[in-house]
Design an enzyme around this catalytic site. Structure first.
Site, PDB file in Angstrom:
ATOM      1  N   HIS A 282       3.813   7.679   4.789  1.00  0.00           N
ATOM      2  CA  HIS A 282       3.063   8.011   5.833  1.00  0.00           C
ATOM      3  C   HIS A 282       2.578   7.031   6.626  1.00  0.00           C
ATOM      4  O   HIS A 282       3.041   6.929   7.832  1.00  0.00           O
ATOM      5  CB  HIS A 282       1.799   9.033   5.496  1.00  0.00           C
TER       6      HIS A 282
ATOM      7  N   ASP B 230      -4.626   4.692   6.449  1.00  0.00           N
ATOM      8  CA  ASP B 230      -3.530   5.795   5.975  1.00  0.00           C
ATOM      9  C   ASP B 230      -3.052   5.442   4.690  1.00  0.00           C
ATOM     10  O   ASP B 230      -3.963   4.786   3.970  1.00  0.00           O
ATOM     11  CB  ASP B 230      -2.362   5.462   6.989  1.00  0.00           C
TER      12      ASP B 230
ATOM     13  N   SER C 165       0.329  13.725  13.131  1.00  0.00           N
ATOM     14  CA  SER C 165       0.048  12.186  12.444  1.00  0.00           C
ATOM     15  C   SER C 165       1.188  11.218  13.373  1.00  0.00           C
ATOM     16  O   SER C 165       0.886   9.720  13.335  1.00  0.00           O
ATOM     17  CB  SER C 165       0.806  11.930  11.210  1.00  0.00           C
TER      18      SER C 165
END
Ligand SMILES: [Ca+2]
Ligand SMILES: [Ca+2]
Ligand SMILES: [Ca+2]
Length: 515
Positions: free
Chosen positions: A198, A164, A351
């Site tokens: 994220h 990520d 996600s």
């Protein structure tokens, strides 16, 4: 006067010796290969042609580029262990022609584009209660933790690789849950800090420190599961390098909350190598349900658990891609998690549903490290809460991930009261048990939640259960052999029923020791 035995009772157990023993999910790729901002290629060399001398100009590998097109190609980097060069091509060149020339080389196994992948992310404009996902009746994660604790299981150390945007490594709720071997595949160094947010959110959902009086709880609770942060940019080659690194580090689970439309054989190969080495790979289905709804990769490769998103009403999220590859759904709207600024925030998208499932996979591995990716799929798919159309469907896949039911397949339910039988000793390693009752049994209750064998720590031994032809007996046969000289218990849950729907008064427990 002696009372007559009435009601539904268990009458005998007989030993038989067996006969044998992740901007928003947009892609920069549309259509014409030559209309892209960047032109990069992945050149995979043939294994046996790999060990060449280094040349002054390029180092190992690139000297095998056919002379005719040598000047059109510039080396960016080499994925050393994978025998792959990442190269760029002059923008004026015809990419397809260059690929064709490269493919003619006897040293080259294949050439693919190094495409961009996107982190799937949805705008952060919805607010829900703090961590509704963990308390959803299908998830009920605290109960899953309790079931594991009750039997003293869940003692394995587990590592989840999060491929990520990196991680906020000093976040109060993550600082103790980070594996020090993290790596940055963009800059090829150990700087894993997250400037995007994220990856920090994904990591928190999986493994935020639980019961520390601050912040949030992770799906793995207090069990020993840490995050290996593998920072990537958007090039698929960085993701491939990260997967390879995760294999070397022998991680248990890989979470990939990103993807794109293009099938990349080299990426698929890396994922299959991971699965073959026992690593469970979990990936996000994508957020483009209303923007083409393509089956995205890596989620749609074989042996990858593709995860969609649902909201608090258990409806599949409006953005969640649906297709024949979706396997499970999990909470993916208004998900409260750790943020890059050291605080917390709400996140939306597949996600963030993906790490719920990755977290459950990790939890199962804390109980049994030897579980294969296939076995974990079987457990999660068969125990998922079916929603929408009956059975597997393209929106929910097999259903909502259900950690409580998944955990129950591995650990016996801890019952306070048993009718106990004194231990039998020197029981052969390869035997089956026959359990007799005084009434015909209701076959719908004869399953491994009600009749099972556990080891001393309460972990179930995989067994086959069958109803005898007169319906008054059950035969339980271990599939995996017991270990010698160990204590096991055969449990008959009082919830089993006779045809007249009577239950046993007490659960039955019989302990035995193997030869
Ligand atoms: Ca916490
Ligand atoms: Ca799948
Ligand atoms: Ca369904």
């Amino acid at each position: 006067m002696k009372k007559l035995l009435t009601g539904f009772i268990f009458i005998a157990m007989i030993i038989f010796l067996s006969s044998s023993a992740y901007g928003e999910g947009k892609l920069d790729i549309d259509g014409d290969i030559n209309n892209r901002e960047y032109k990069r290629l992945l050149i995979v060399y043939k294994e046996e042609r790999y060990k060449h001398r280094k040349t002054k100009k390029y180092g190992r590998g690139l000297e095998r580029i056919p002379k005719a097109i040598e000047d059109k190609i510039k080396k960016i980097k080499r994925l050393e262990n994978l025998n792959i060069d990442i190269v760029s091509i002059d923008e004026k060149e015809d990419v397809e022609e260059v690929i064709e020339e490269l493919n003619k080389s006897e040293y080259i196994e294949g050439v693919e584009e190094d495409v961009r992948r996107s982190f799937f992310y949805m705008p952060n404009d919805l607010e829900y209660d703090l961590q509704w996902g963990l308390g959803n009746p299908n998830i009920n994660i605290a109960k899953a933790w309790q079931l594991i604790e009750n039997v003293g299981a869940g003692n394995n150390e587990v590592v989840v690789a999060v491929i990520d945007s990196g991680i906020n490594s000093s976040h109060e709720d993550l600082v103790n849950r980070i594996d020090f071997d993290g790596y940055n595949f963009r800059s090829n160094d150990y700087n894993i800090e997250d400037f995007h947010g994220h990856g920090t959110a994904v990591a928190g959902i999986i493994a935020a420190q639980t019961d520390n009086n601050i912040g949030i709880a992770g799906v793995v609770g207090k069990f020993d599961a840490n995050i290996l942060p593998l920072k990537v940019g958007e090039w698929v080659s960085e993701e491939i390098a990260a997967i390879n690194y995760a294999i070397e580090k022998k991680v248990d689970v890989i979470n990939i909350s990103m993807g794109g439309e293009m099938y990349i054989a080299t990426e698929n190969l890396a994922i299959q190598r991971a699965v073959d080495s026992g690593i469970v790979v979990v990936a996000a289905a994508g957020n483009e349900a209303q923007e083409g709804n393509k089956a995205l990769y890596p989620a749609s490769y074989e042996n990858v658990i593709s995860v969609g998103s649902m909201n608090e009403l258990e409806d599949v999220s409006w953005f969640s891609n649906y297709n024949p590859y979706v396997d499970l759904v999990a909470p993916g709207e208004g998900i409260y998690s750790t943020d890059r600024n050291g605080k917390y925030a709400y996140f939306n998208g597949t996600s963030f549903s993906t790490p719920f499932v990755a977290g459950v996979c990790a939890l199962l591995k804390t109980i049994d490290k030897s579980l294969t990716p296939k076995e974990i799929e079987d457990i999660l798919f068969s125990t998922a809460t079916d929603k929408g159309e009956y059975g597997r469907d393209d929106y929910y896949g097999y259903g909502i991930v259900n950690p409580v039911e998944a955990v129950k397949t591995l650990v016996g339910i801890h019952e306070e009261e048993y009718q106990e039988f004194s231990p039998k000793i020197d029981v052969p390693l390869d035997k089956k048990w026959t359990i007799r009752f005084n009434m015909e049994l209701d076959g719908s209750h004869i399953n491994d939640s009600n009749v099972f064998i556990v080891d001393k720590t309460g972990i179930k031994i995989q067994s086959e259960i069958s109803l005898m032809s007169d319906k008054k007996g059950i035969i339980i046969t271990p599939i995996a052999n017991y270990e010698s000289g160990q204590e096991y218990s055969l449990i008959i849950n009082k919830d089993i029923k006779a045809v007249n729907q009577e239950s046993l008064v007490k659960s039955v427990k019989m302990t035995f020791i193997t030869e």
